[in-house]
Design an enzyme around this catalytic site. Structure first.
Site, PDB file in Angstrom:
ATOM      1  N   ALA A  77       0.349  -1.454  -0.362  1.00  0.00           N
ATOM      2  CA  ALA A  77      -0.237   0.115  -0.158  1.00  0.00           C
ATOM      3  C   ALA A  77       0.632   1.063   0.212  1.00  0.00           C
ATOM      4  O   ALA A  77       2.045   1.005   0.654  1.00  0.00           O
ATOM      5  CB  ALA A  77      -1.073   0.154   0.453  1.00  0.00           C
ATOM      6  N   SER A  78       0.064   2.461  -0.196  1.00  0.00           N
ATOM      7  CA  SER A  78       1.334   3.580  -0.617  1.00  0.00           C
ATOM      8  C   SER A  78       1.317   4.789   0.617  1.00  0.00           C
ATOM      9  O   SER A  78       2.818   4.915   0.606  1.00  0.00           O
ATOM     10  CB  SER A  78       0.724   4.094  -1.940  1.00  0.00           C
ATOM     11  N   THR A  79       0.554   4.044   1.998  1.00  0.00           N
ATOM     12  CA  THR A  79       0.742   5.585   2.551  1.00  0.00           C
ATOM     13  C   THR A  79       0.225   4.357   4.344  1.00  0.00           C
ATOM     14  O   THR A  79      -0.468   3.251   4.038  1.00  0.00           O
ATOM     15  CB  THR A  79      -0.189   6.331   2.122  1.00  0.00           C
TER      16      THR A  79
END
Length: 208
Positions: free
Chosen positions: A9-11
């Site tokens: 996931a990106s963040t």
């Protein structure tokens, strides 16, 4: 056949383990043995990801690298995508994407038909990787445009929290605009601030 699940996931506001259950079910359905699960919260625009590198180091030739979708594996530049594909090929891994049916045939050898499908699959992988990268670039451009529109409508407008450190805010925004594919970690290092600060600024720009 052994498989290695890669979850990203990106963040920190997203859960990299969100797809874990569905990938475990996919592996069971295909008769794959799960040899490892690698999960991390990091930008897909970054090639050097700790868990991805650990997976590549631990996997053996013939193993499956299993991902939910292409954009979980890559939002990389064309050069970095080619480098990642080269590393996967050099390890002799089979890249299987759960939501890309043409990749499922890599689990079993199917002679000449399988070879033809592999060519088609490789073309689709490249196309989807390119689309993932362009989507990332458009997202950054929308944030930049939204900020410019807000400033044009109200020259006195300042995003929440900007007054705390105007110089830092401007530096982070400038770096994101100049390097749209740069990861939050890289922006934080260049701006000499915490990664959380970069994520906060991204959220406030998006809300704007």
């Amino acid at each position: 056949m052994n498989s290695h699940l890669y979850l990203r996931a990106s963040t920190k506001d997203q859960d990299a383990n969100r797809a874990k259950a569905s990938l475990e079910a996919f592996a069971a359905e295909k008769g794959l043995v799960i040899a490892g699960i690698y999960s991390e919260n990091i930008s897909g625009t970054k090639l050097e990801r700790p868990e991805l590198m650990r997976l590549l180091g631990a996997a053996n030739a013939g193993d499956v690298l299993l991902c939910e979708s292409v954009d979980r594996l890559s939002r990389l530049s064309q050069a970095d995508w080619e480098a990642l594909k080269g590393a996967i090929k050099a390890k002799g891994l089979r890249l299987v994407i759960a939501d890309l049916p043409t990749s499922h045939m890599l689990i079993e050898e199917k002679g000449i038909t399988g070879q033809i499908m592999q060519v088609i699959n490789n073309m689709l992988l490249d196309l989807m990787a390119t689309m993932a990268r362009l989507d990332q670039e458009k997202r950054v451009e929308r944030i930049k445009q939204g900020l410019e529109n807000k400033k044009a409508a109200d020259p006195e407008w300042k995003p929440a929290g900007k007054s705390k450190d105007t110089a830092m805010w401007d530096k982070v925004v400038a770096l994101m605009a100049k390097h749209p594919t740069m990861s939050a970690d890289q922006v934080a290092k260049l701006a000499d601030c915490g990664v959380a600060t970069v994520y906060r600024i991204k959220r406030e720009l998006k809300a704007a």
